[in-house]
Write a protein that holds these residues in place. Structure first.
Motif, PDB file in Angstrom:
ATOM      1  N   HIS A   1       8.070   6.828  -7.409  1.00  0.00           N
ATOM      2  CA  HIS A   1       7.725   5.768  -8.351  1.00  0.00           C
ATOM      3  C   HIS A   1       6.573   4.954  -7.786  1.00  0.00           C
ATOM      4  O   HIS A   1       6.369   4.895  -6.570  1.00  0.00           O
ATOM      5  CB  HIS A   1       8.927   4.848  -8.590  1.00  0.00           C
ATOM      6  N   ILE A   2       5.834   4.327  -8.667  1.00  0.00           N
ATOM      7  CA  ILE A   2       4.781   3.406  -8.271  1.00  0.00           C
ATOM      8  C   ILE A   2       4.525   2.457  -9.427  1.00  0.00           C
ATOM      9  O   ILE A   2       4.453   2.872 -10.590  1.00  0.00           O
ATOM     10  CB  ILE A   2       3.484   4.150  -7.866  1.00  0.00           C
ATOM     11  N   THR A   3       4.440   1.162  -9.122  1.00  0.00           N
ATOM     12  CA  THR A   3       4.174   0.160 -10.136  1.00  0.00           C
ATOM     13  C   THR A   3       2.672  -0.040 -10.276  1.00  0.00           C
ATOM     14  O   THR A   3       1.875   0.483  -9.480  1.00  0.00           O
ATOM     15  CB  THR A   3       4.844  -1.173  -9.760  1.00  0.00           C
ATOM     16  N   SER A   4       2.269  -0.802 -11.273  1.00  0.00           N
ATOM     17  CA  SER A   4       0.845  -1.095 -11.449  1.00  0.00           C
ATOM     18  C   SER A   4       0.301  -1.877 -10.256  1.00  0.00           C
ATOM     19  O   SER A   4      -0.834  -1.663  -9.825  1.00  0.00           O
ATOM     20  CB  SER A   4       0.631  -1.881 -12.747  1.00  0.00           C
ATOM     21  N   TRP A   5       1.123  -2.783  -9.696  1.00  0.00           N
ATOM     22  CA  TRP A   5       0.718  -3.499  -8.493  1.00  0.00           C
ATOM     23  C   TRP A   5       0.572  -2.532  -7.317  1.00  0.00           C
ATOM     24  O   TRP A   5      -0.347  -2.668  -6.506  1.00  0.00           O
ATOM     25  CB  TRP A   5       1.744  -4.582  -8.149  1.00  0.00           C
TER      26      TRP A   5
ATOM     27  N   PHE B   1       3.493  -3.979   3.356  1.00  0.00           N
ATOM     28  CA  PHE B   1       3.732  -4.805   2.171  1.00  0.00           C
ATOM     29  C   PHE B   1       3.848  -3.968   0.897  1.00  0.00           C
ATOM     30  O   PHE B   1       4.704  -4.234   0.041  1.00  0.00           O
ATOM     31  CB  PHE B   1       2.584  -5.817   2.029  1.00  0.00           C
ATOM     32  N   MET B   2       3.022  -2.937   0.766  1.00  0.00           N
ATOM     33  CA  MET B   2       2.991  -2.176  -0.482  1.00  0.00           C
ATOM     34  C   MET B   2       4.195  -1.256  -0.660  1.00  0.00           C
ATOM     35  O   MET B   2       4.407  -0.718  -1.742  1.00  0.00           O
ATOM     36  CB  MET B   2       1.688  -1.365  -0.575  1.00  0.00           C
ATOM     37  N   GLN B   3       5.011  -1.078   0.391  1.00  0.00           N
ATOM     38  CA  GLN B   3       6.181  -0.216   0.249  1.00  0.00           C
ATOM     39  C   GLN B   3       7.177  -0.757  -0.770  1.00  0.00           C
ATOM     40  O   GLN B   3       8.013  -0.009  -1.292  1.00  0.00           O
ATOM     41  CB  GLN B   3       6.877  -0.039   1.602  1.00  0.00           C
ATOM     42  N   ALA B   4       7.084  -2.067  -1.065  1.00  0.00           N
ATOM     43  CA  ALA B   4       7.979  -2.665  -2.060  1.00  0.00           C
ATOM     44  C   ALA B   4       7.593  -2.253  -3.478  1.00  0.00           C
ATOM     45  O   ALA B   4       8.385  -2.438  -4.405  1.00  0.00           O
ATOM     46  CB  ALA B   4       7.961  -4.190  -1.937  1.00  0.00           C
ATOM     47  N   TYR B   5       6.403  -1.700  -3.658  1.00  0.00           N
ATOM     48  CA  TYR B   5       5.907  -1.378  -4.996  1.00  0.00           C
ATOM     49  C   TYR B   5       5.776   0.125  -5.234  1.00  0.00           C
ATOM     50  O   TYR B   5       5.298   0.538  -6.281  1.00  0.00           O
ATOM     51  CB  TYR B   5       4.542  -2.051  -5.224  1.00  0.00           C
TER      52      TYR B   5
END
Length: 313
Positions: A174-178, A105-109
């Motif tokens: 890249h990495i988002t806050s989520w 799931f976290m690969q999207a973020y």
């Protein structure tokens, strides 16, 4: 790069320590060879078998071996077993299943490389939970050693990034806050599962073979459900080869042997085993897959060696 816990009486200490050392070396070898072996199975850059089938067979193999070991140890009918005794073993299986799905799931973020680097924080989360939940005190030097393990993992992951491929592709680090929040949750759950398993194995006065049997009953059940509802259209044994069966046997042995570490050693020893396996992974990737090692590879080697010295001196 691994250590020997203080086990056994003084009279039996030398042979016990030798057995313990052999166990740790075998675990490091199995851990370190896992990724190179998977790479060898790839066809046209893709894994030809169903990962869910492979994981299910690993869990089933561990269940069968645990049951056989339980029967070989004698008549288990005299043991007092209740639902409250068995129920705690469902928790690790649920936690690991949650984390396995969270990784997808976290690969999207974030990009996979960022996850590879940041996932080394699970060493720190495991150490923090180890001290808080199990009431263990660590010296300053031991905390410093664990920090070095984190640094070694980050350096190893960083040195393995293919910067030329990243530059030529549209993918960027890249990495988002989520994504950062999800990585922290992943590391916390990973540490919690390890510490919880160790606590259950050590507090319940049951044979390890019976405890493993309980663990893998739930493991098989959860992974069977995962395979049935999310395994895709690929056949169960499609793409299997001798090498895949070797991976299954190795990972089954890895899980069973690691339970011995959790029962009779410490979760911190497990962290050193996993960290040391990075070195075996690098050497095997160079020797088998022809991957070029960079000078950065030596830095994690030095960090792990220094961490071993600081923690166990």
């Amino acid at each position: 790069m691994i250590v020997i816990d203080n086990v056994g009486s003084s009279e039996a200490e030398p042979p016990r320590r030798r057995c313990w050392l052999c166990l740790l070396l075998l675990l490091v070898l199995i851990y370190g060879s896992h990724a190179p072996l998977i790479s060898l199975t790839k066809v046209d850059g893709r894994v030809p078998f169903s990962p869910s089938s492979c994981v299910l067979l690993i869990e089933f193999t561990k269940l069968v071996v645990s049951f056989a070991a339980l029967l070989a140890s004698g008549n288990p009918s005299g043991l007092q077993i209740s639902a409250s005794t068995v129920a705690p073993y469902a928790v690790p299986a649920l936690l690991y299943a949650f984390n396995n799905n969270l990784v997808v799931f976290m690969q999207a973020y974030m990009d996979p490389s960022s996850f590879q680097v940041l996932s080394n924080l699970k060493i720190a989360s495991t150490a923090l939970l180890y001290t808080s939940c199990l009431g263990k005190r660590l010296r300053f030097g031991q905390w410093l050693a664990l920090g070095m393990l984190v640094a070694a993992g980050v350096c190893h992951s960083y040195s393995g990034l293919d910067w030329e491929a990243l530059d030529e592709s549209a993918v960027r680090l890249h990495i988002t806050s989520w994504g950062l929040l999800l990585v922290l949750v992943y590391c916390f759950v990973s540490g919690l599962a390890a510490v919880y398993t160790e606590r259950v194995l050590k507090t319940q006065r049951l044979p390890l073979s019976l405890q493993n049997f309980f663990l893998y009953v739930f493991g098989v059940g959860i992974n069977l459900a995962s395979h049935l509802f999310g395994g895709g259209q690929q056949g169960f044994f499609e793409g299997f080869s001798t090498l895949v069966w070797l991976i299954i046997a190795g990972q089954a042995a890895n899980g069973l042997l690691m339970s011995v570490i959790m029962k009779h050693g410490t979760g911190i020893t497990r962290l050193f085993v996993i960290s040391s396996s990075m070195l075996v992974n690098g050497v095997l990737s160079w020797g088998i897959l022809g991957i070029q090692l960079t000078p950065y590879f030596l830095f994690p080697v030095l960090l792990i060696g220094w961490a071993v010295y600081l923690y166990y001196r």
